[in-house]
Design a protein around this motif. Structure first.
Motif, PDB file in Angstrom:
ATOM      1  N   ALA A   1       1.456  76.804  90.184  1.00  0.00           N
ATOM      2  CA  ALA A   1       2.330  76.635  89.026  1.00  0.00           C
ATOM      3  C   ALA A   1       3.795  76.795  89.397  1.00  0.00           C
ATOM      4  CB  ALA A   1       1.945  77.640  87.936  1.00  0.00           C
ATOM      5  N   ALA A   2       4.093  77.700  90.331  1.00  0.00           N
ATOM      6  CA  ALA A   2       5.484  77.927  90.722  1.00  0.00           C
ATOM      7  C   ALA A   2       6.085  76.675  91.360  1.00  0.00           C
ATOM      8  CB  ALA A   2       5.560  79.107  91.690  1.00  0.00           C
ATOM      9  N   SER A   3       5.300  75.981  92.175  1.00  0.00           N
ATOM     10  CA  SER A   3       5.782  74.759  92.805  1.00  0.00           C
ATOM     11  C   SER A   3       6.061  73.688  91.755  1.00  0.00           C
ATOM     12  CB  SER A   3       4.758  74.240  93.817  1.00  0.00           C
ATOM     13  OG  SER A   3       4.580  75.147  94.876  1.00  0.00           O
ATOM     14  N   MET A   4       5.183  73.567  90.776  1.00  0.00           N
ATOM     15  CA  MET A   4       5.395  72.587  89.724  1.00  0.00           C
ATOM     16  C   MET A   4       6.637  72.923  88.911  1.00  0.00           C
ATOM     17  SD  MET A   4       4.596  69.780  88.333  1.00  0.00           S
ATOM     18  CE  MET A   4       2.990  69.418  89.039  1.00  0.00           C
ATOM     19  N   THR A   5       6.854  74.199  88.660  1.00  0.00           N
ATOM     20  CA  THR A   5       8.063  74.613  87.937  1.00  0.00           C
ATOM     21  C   THR A   5       9.311  74.246  88.724  1.00  0.00           C
ATOM     22  OG1 THR A   5       6.898  76.415  86.834  1.00  0.00           O
ATOM     23  CG2 THR A   5       9.306  76.584  86.968  1.00  0.00           C
ATOM     24  N   THR A   6       9.273  74.468  90.040  1.00  0.00           N
ATOM     25  CA  THR A   6      10.413  74.106  90.896  1.00  0.00           C
ATOM     26  C   THR A   6      10.694  72.618  90.816  1.00  0.00           C
ATOM     27  OG1 THR A   6       9.936  75.921  92.420  1.00  0.00           O
ATOM     28  CG2 THR A   6      11.286  74.106  93.255  1.00  0.00           C
ATOM     29  N   LEU A   7       9.663  71.799  90.845  1.00  0.00           N
ATOM     30  CA  LEU A   7       9.839  70.357  90.789  1.00  0.00           C
ATOM     31  C   LEU A   7      10.401  69.921  89.445  1.00  0.00           C
ATOM     32  CD1 LEU A   7       9.502  67.649  92.165  1.00  0.00           C
ATOM     33  CD2 LEU A   7       7.124  67.606  91.414  1.00  0.00           C
ATOM     34  N   ARG A   8       9.902  70.494  88.363  1.00  0.00           N
ATOM     35  CA  ARG A   8      10.391  70.142  87.029  1.00  0.00           C
ATOM     36  C   ARG A   8      11.850  70.585  86.857  1.00  0.00           C
ATOM     37  NH1 ARG A   8       7.286  68.874  82.866  1.00  0.00           N
ATOM     38  NH2 ARG A   8       8.292  70.330  81.430  1.00  0.00           N
ATOM     39  N   THR A   9      12.174  71.742  87.410  1.00  0.00           N
ATOM     40  CA  THR A   9      13.563  72.206  87.348  1.00  0.00           C
ATOM     41  C   THR A   9      14.478  71.251  88.110  1.00  0.00           C
ATOM     42  OG1 THR A   9      12.879  74.515  87.142  1.00  0.00           O
ATOM     43  CG2 THR A   9      15.126  74.103  87.914  1.00  0.00           C
ATOM     44  N   ALA A  10      14.011  70.763  89.258  1.00  0.00           N
ATOM     45  CA  ALA A  10      14.803  69.814  90.022  1.00  0.00           C
ATOM     46  C   ALA A  10      15.032  68.529  89.237  1.00  0.00           C
ATOM     47  CB  ALA A  10      14.112  69.507  91.350  1.00  0.00           C
ATOM     48  N   LEU A  11      14.009  68.062  88.514  1.00  0.00           N
ATOM     49  CA  LEU A  11      14.167  66.862  87.708  1.00  0.00           C
ATOM     50  C   LEU A  11      15.135  67.106  86.555  1.00  0.00           C
ATOM     51  CD1 LEU A  11      13.541  63.994  86.896  1.00  0.00           C
ATOM     52  CD2 LEU A  11      11.384  64.793  85.857  1.00  0.00           C
ATOM     53  N   ALA A  12      15.019  68.249  85.906  1.00  0.00           N
ATOM     54  CA  ALA A  12      15.937  68.572  84.813  1.00  0.00           C
ATOM     55  C   ALA A  12      17.370  68.673  85.315  1.00  0.00           C
ATOM     56  CB  ALA A  12      15.504  69.878  84.145  1.00  0.00           C
ATOM     57  N   THR A  13      17.548  69.255  86.492  1.00  0.00           N
ATOM     58  CA  THR A  13      18.885  69.349  87.088  1.00  0.00           C
ATOM     59  C   THR A  13      19.431  67.966  87.404  1.00  0.00           C
ATOM     60  OG1 THR A  13      18.359  71.503  88.055  1.00  0.00           O
ATOM     61  CG2 THR A  13      20.193  70.293  89.021  1.00  0.00           C
ATOM     62  N   ALA A  14      18.570  67.080  87.891  1.00  0.00           N
ATOM     63  CA  ALA A  14      18.987  65.709  88.172  1.00  0.00           C
ATOM     64  C   ALA A  14      19.470  65.012  86.910  1.00  0.00           C
ATOM     65  CB  ALA A  14      17.838  64.933  88.809  1.00  0.00           C
ATOM     66  N   VAL A  15      18.777  65.232  85.807  1.00  0.00           N
ATOM     67  CA  VAL A  15      19.187  64.624  84.537  1.00  0.00           C
ATOM     68  C   VAL A  15      20.572  65.115  84.134  1.00  0.00           C
ATOM     69  CG1 VAL A  15      18.662  64.434  82.075  1.00  0.00           C
ATOM     70  CG2 VAL A  15      16.817  64.296  83.766  1.00  0.00           C
ATOM     71  N   LEU A  16      20.807  66.430  84.258  1.00  0.00           N
ATOM     72  CA  LEU A  16      22.125  66.976  83.924  1.00  0.00           C
ATOM     73  C   LEU A  16      23.201  66.429  84.853  1.00  0.00           C
ATOM     74  CD1 LEU A  16      21.210  70.714  83.210  1.00  0.00           C
ATOM     75  CD2 LEU A  16      21.613  68.870  81.547  1.00  0.00           C
ATOM     76  N   GLU A  17      22.891  66.270  86.139  1.00  0.00           N
ATOM     77  CA  GLU A  17      23.867  65.722  87.076  1.00  0.00           C
ATOM     78  C   GLU A  17      24.229  64.283  86.718  1.00  0.00           C
ATOM     79  OE1 GLU A  17      22.505  66.071  91.064  1.00  0.00           O
ATOM     80  OE2 GLU A  17      22.737  68.246  91.153  1.00  0.00           O
ATOM     81  N   MET A  18      23.235  63.473  86.364  1.00  0.00           N
ATOM     82  CA  MET A  18      23.519  62.087  86.001  1.00  0.00           C
ATOM     83  C   MET A  18      24.367  62.030  84.727  1.00  0.00           C
ATOM     84  SD  MET A  18      22.175  60.569  88.530  1.00  0.00           S
ATOM     85  CE  MET A  18      22.405  62.095  89.448  1.00  0.00           C
ATOM     86  N   GLU A  19      24.087  62.897  83.781  1.00  0.00           N
ATOM     87  CA  GLU A  19      24.902  62.936  82.563  1.00  0.00           C
ATOM     88  C   GLU A  19      26.336  63.339  82.891  1.00  0.00           C
ATOM     89  OE1 GLU A  19      22.875  65.590  79.958  1.00  0.00           O
ATOM     90  OE2 GLU A  19      21.317  64.129  79.407  1.00  0.00           O
ATOM     91  N   ALA A  20      26.495  64.332  83.792  1.00  0.00           N
ATOM     92  CA  ALA A  20      27.835  64.766  84.179  1.00  0.00           C
ATOM     93  C   ALA A  20      28.590  63.645  84.892  1.00  0.00           C
ATOM     94  CB  ALA A  20      27.745  65.994  85.083  1.00  0.00           C
ATOM     95  N   ASN A  21      27.860  62.795  85.621  1.00  0.00           N
ATOM     96  CA  ASN A  21      28.480  61.656  86.303  1.00  0.00           C
ATOM     97  C   ASN A  21      28.848  60.532  85.347  1.00  0.00           C
ATOM     98  OD1 ASN A  21      28.242  62.784  88.871  1.00  0.00           O
ATOM     99  ND2 ASN A  21      26.247  61.843  89.259  1.00  0.00           N
ATOM    100  N   GLY A  22      28.339  60.632  84.126  1.00  0.00           N
ATOM    101  CA  GLY A  22      28.574  59.560  83.165  1.00  0.00           C
ATOM    102  C   GLY A  22      27.612  58.395  83.312  1.00  0.00           C
ATOM    103  N   TRP A  23      26.490  58.617  84.010  1.00  0.00           N
ATOM    104  CA  TRP A  23      25.513  57.555  84.203  1.00  0.00           C
ATOM    105  C   TRP A  23      24.549  57.555  83.024  1.00  0.00           C
ATOM    106  CZ3 TRP A  23      23.719  58.081  90.017  1.00  0.00           C
ATOM    107  CH2 TRP A  23      24.867  58.082  90.849  1.00  0.00           C
ATOM    108  N   GLY A  24      24.521  56.472  82.277  1.00  0.00           N
ATOM    109  CA  GLY A  24      23.612  56.357  81.151  1.00  0.00           C
ATOM    110  C   GLY A  24      22.233  55.903  81.590  1.00  0.00           C
ATOM    111  N   LEU A  25      21.328  55.884  80.660  1.00  0.00           N
ATOM    112  CA  LEU A  25      19.953  55.497  80.981  1.00  0.00           C
ATOM    113  C   LEU A  25      19.856  54.043  81.441  1.00  0.00           C
ATOM    114  CD1 LEU A  25      18.025  57.310  78.103  1.00  0.00           C
ATOM    115  CD2 LEU A  25      17.862  57.802  80.545  1.00  0.00           C
TER     116      LEU A  25
END
Length: 810
Positions: free
Chosen positions: A665-689
């Motif tokens: 479960a810890a590994s899956m949490t790490t992966l999901r956190t990485a994906l959530a962080t990626a989403v925030l980074e793309m938003e900060a870059n101004g990259w839309g969907l």
């Protein structure tokens, strides 16, 4: 005794002052910056075809060099003028002490000047010039005459804006060209140690650095003493090369892909050209930064390319110091003294005045003393030196010229083995009959495995496993050895270095020679030459896997042989190899709860996961934002404990490692956190969907933003493009694919197509500043006119004839 890397003191012992003076005045009067007068009879034709490619024809070597120098100045005189300043150690004089050159990894000007004045001192330059064969002297003298004629015709006031009326622009000398060649040679070692060389000073002296700092701050990452540093260098500004033989091509003849990766700015830009001396030479391709020959290219019989190799071109040496004097050291029980060499540099001040700054380097027959805090420190017990083997390599011009005129693959191989003049690049080659060749033959210190085991102190054996050798200098038995078959003291003979000939294919993407072809691995070499049984880069793995699939007929295409269009598509598919190895596991992160946390923020993964599922695993212009999510996740996860589910297996090096280890479960949490962080980074870059990669990564050319496909090396993308972030979320392409070429031999000779991604000229006013960048963006491969008929028939054909006594004539 081994030839030192910075040999001024030792050679002064062997060469009389009168002989040095004679050499300098006869052919290399560079220190007073006076221009060499052109000799009688220089004449050349320059025929230009589409995209500004010059086809230069002359009756002899001097005339050929004359035409090259003139043509290059027409396109890039400002770049060459600055290159002259750099190689002469005069950047601080004109641009200030703290500024840097065009690329992000260059040293501050003052440190750069100290280094280049050290390696390009008058005696070293005189020796290098004296050792040039007569044809190379004629070529260089002609080049100088051509460059100077163009400068005289235009005058400083008629130059492009980048150097118009520049105080730093001057006529060129033969000595300048020698210094530029030596500056290129130092790319394999010395230039990466500038900070450590400038940081060295005797312990207790006023100039001694604090143990916690070097002379100037590095820009992050490991130092050049760390094998990981060189792995990153090879991956980042490396190259791909593929040679396909008669068993792999549709027509049963040879085929080549050349894909060097270099900076898009600065000294290492390529330049396209075609060189002809009737009955003697006919070669086309690209040269490195104004060099007077073809570096990567083809003639009617052979085609070749280069990739940065993994061999080490330097050794480090641990000196045992005299307890009473840290500038004295012991060799075989005898005390020897270091030689101090003071370098003076003029530095431009804020008010425009000049002040002189000085630095003392300390030298030994085993190189220059360096200082790396907390690792290779100059203290009362030990000091460490850098010995750059390429500082004794005066054969680079002769080496490439021999390759240019090779009439067969055997002749090309023999010339490389005999001259051993390639400084830091593999050679991947093919001939018209469909024979392929990989040669990892460069200037490598002669340290066989037995000597490595006997001479590397225990504290440095881990470095040695990666090819970085620190040798015990207290015994002369640990100096690099001398092979009478080698053209230079202290290096391996060419015939003892890796090579592979095949009828199917050879390839290299900046890993060692080991997997040039997995069917015939190259093993058993010392680590300083080639490391085997080591995890391969994503580029190596995708390159081999695509070749294997094509030749096995498992790639969904008809047949089991390669066409030239398929070879081009292999490069420009822009597939992210590591996505194919991990995406199924990454998408498992989307199968859990809809929300995931990152930096205290709850992120809805529904739409990002939908984009990630529809991403085509490429860095093409139309790739959706899924590439942004993947690249961000990869940057976060690579090297963490979460990583490979199937580890690297030397018995299956192309297919391992793979998969992500998501067993708790810890590994899956790490992966999901990485994906959530990626989403925030793309938003900060101004990259839309709906953002595409072509809207993000571009090249600014004359106010126009040109979309650039390709991506960073760490994602396993074969077509490497590195870009830097801009304000507003965009990215500017800065390095990667440069001169991209395919050559197919058929019954009519070589059929070549190529694109120079950044164009022929650095001048924004030139019509050839952005024309090929547009081609690269569209994945267009122009056909190169090679024969006289093809040249004359080119719609853009223009011809001028030049001679040393007059201006260019229409």
């Amino acid at each position: 005794m081994i030839a030192p890397s910075y040999p001024a003191q030792l050679r002064l012992l062997r060469t009389s002052a009168a002989a040095i003076l004679l050499t300098l005045t006869a052919g290399c009067g560079n220190d007073d910056n006076t221009a060499s007068e052109p000799g009688p009879g220089y004449a050349a034709e320059i025929r230009r075809t589409a995209y500004g490619i010059p086809h230069i024809k002359a009756d002899d070597d001097g005339g050929l060099g004359y035409g090259i120098g003139y043509a290059y100045a027409q396109d890039n005189i400002c770049l060459m003028a600055e290159r002259i300043v750099t190689a002469n150690g005069e950047r601080a004089k004109y641009f200030g002490a703290d500024a840097r050159g065009a690329t992000e990894d260059t040293a501050p000007n003052l440190a750069s000047d100290y280094f280049y004045r050290l390696i390009n001192d008058p005696e070293a330059v005189a020796t290098a010039w004296r050792e040039q064969p007569a044809p190379m002297r004629a070529l260089v003298e002609g080049y100088v005459a051509g460059y100077n004629q163009y400068l005289d015709e235009r005058g400083k006031g008629g130059l492009p804006e980048a150097c118009k009326n520049g105080a730093w622009v001057r006529s060129m000398t033969t000595g300048d060209m020698v210094k530029i060649v030596r500056r290129y040679a130092a790319e394999g070692a010395g230039s990466h140690f500038i900070d450590m060389l400038v940081a060295a000073a005797p312990p207790g002296s006023a100039a001694a650095p604090a143990s916690s700092r070097a002379a100037f701050p590095r820009r992050g990452g490991p130092s050049a003493v760390d094998p990981q540093y060189w792995q990153q260098q090879h991956a980042r500004t490396g190259s791909n090369g593929v040679a396909l033989g008669k068993d792999a091509t549709e027509n049963g003849q040879g085929m080549l892909l050349a894909n060097p990766h270099n900076w898009w700015k600065g000294d290492l830009r390529f330049y396209q050209l075609h060189l002809t001396i009737p009955g003697k030479l006919d070669v086309m391709g690209a040269s490195l930064g104004g060099m007077p020959m073809v570096s990567i290219g083809f003639n009617k019989d052979v085609a070749w390319t280069h990739t940065n190799n993994t061999s080490s071109h330097f050794t480090l040496h641990q000196l045992q110091l005299d307890p009473l004097d840290p500038t004295r050291y012991l060799v075989d029980g005898k005390v020897q003294s270091m030689t101090r060499k003071r370098i003076d540099v003029e530095v431009r001040q804020a008010d425009g005045s000049l002040a002189t700054r000085s630095h003392d380097f300390y030298q030994t027959p085993l190189g220059v003393v360096m200082h790396l805090p907390n690792m290779l420190e100059w203290n009362r017990k030990n000091a460490y030196t850098l010995l750059d083997a390429n500082m004794g390599n005066h054969r680079m011009l002769a080496q490439w010229r021999a390759m240019n005129s090779a009439r067969s693959l055997g002749e090309l191989r023999e010339g490389i083995d005999r001259i051993v003049g390639l400084p830091w690049v593999n050679t991947v080659a093919v001939d018209k009959d469909g024979k392929t060749l990989l040669m990892d033959v460069t200037v490598v210190p002669n340290v066989p495995l037995a000597k490595e085991k006997a001479c590397v102190p225990a504290a440095f054996r881990e470095l040695a496993a990666g090819g970085v050798l620190v040798l015990d200098a207290s015994t002369s038995a640990c100096n690099p050895g001398t092979d009478p078959a080698a053209p230079q003291s202290g290096i391996f003979a060419g015939a003892s270095l890796p090579r592979l000939e095949r009828d199917d294919y050879v390839q290299n993407s900046n890993d060692s020679a080991w997997l040039s072809n997995p069917a015939a691995p190259l093993t058993g070499f010392p680590a300083i030459v080639s490391v085997d049984a080591q995890e391969q880069s994503g580029r190596t793995r995708i390159g081999i896997s695509q070749l294997q699939a094509r030749l096995a007929g498992t790639d969904g295409l008809a047949g089991r042989r390669m066409s030239v269009s398929q070879l081009q598509a292999l490069l420009f598919s822009n597939r992210a190899y590591y996505a194919s190895q991990t995406m199924a596991d990454m998408l498992r992160a989307c199968d859990g709860a809809r929300l995931a946390a990152a930096d205290g923020t709850m992120v809805d993964l529904t739409l990002p996961c939908a984009r990630l599922r529809t991403w085509d695993h490429t860095a093409n212009l139309d790739a959706n934002i899924g590439f942004g999510y993947f690249s961000s996740m990869w940057d976060q996860l690579y090297g963490t404990p979460l990583f490979w589910a199937v580890p690297f297996n030397p018995a299956d090096p192309v297919n391992t490692p793979r998969g992500l280890r998501l067993d708790d479960a810890a590994s899956m949490t790490t992966l999901r956190t990485a994906l959530a962080t990626a989403v925030l980074e793309m938003e900060a870059n101004g990259w839309g969907l709906d953002t595409t990669w072509g809207q993000v990564q571009q090249s600014e050319r004359g106010g126009k933003r040109i979309p650039i496909h390709g991506g960073r090396y760490q994602y396993g993308i074969y077509n490497v493009i590195v870009s830097e972030a801009l304000a507003g979320g965009g990215r500017e392409a800065t390095e990667g694919s440069s001169y991209v070429q395919t050559v197919m031999f058929d019954r009519n000779g070589p059929q070549a197509q190529a694109v120079l991604a950044y164009g022929q000229s650095v001048d924004p006013a030139s019509p050839h500043y952005a024309d090929q960048t547009e081609l690269y963006s569209r994945k267009t491969w122009p056909t190169l006119p090679f024969t006289e008929t093809q040249i004359a028939a080119d719609p853009a054909y223009k011809r001028i004839a030049i001679s040393h006594k007059g201006k260019a004539k229409q």
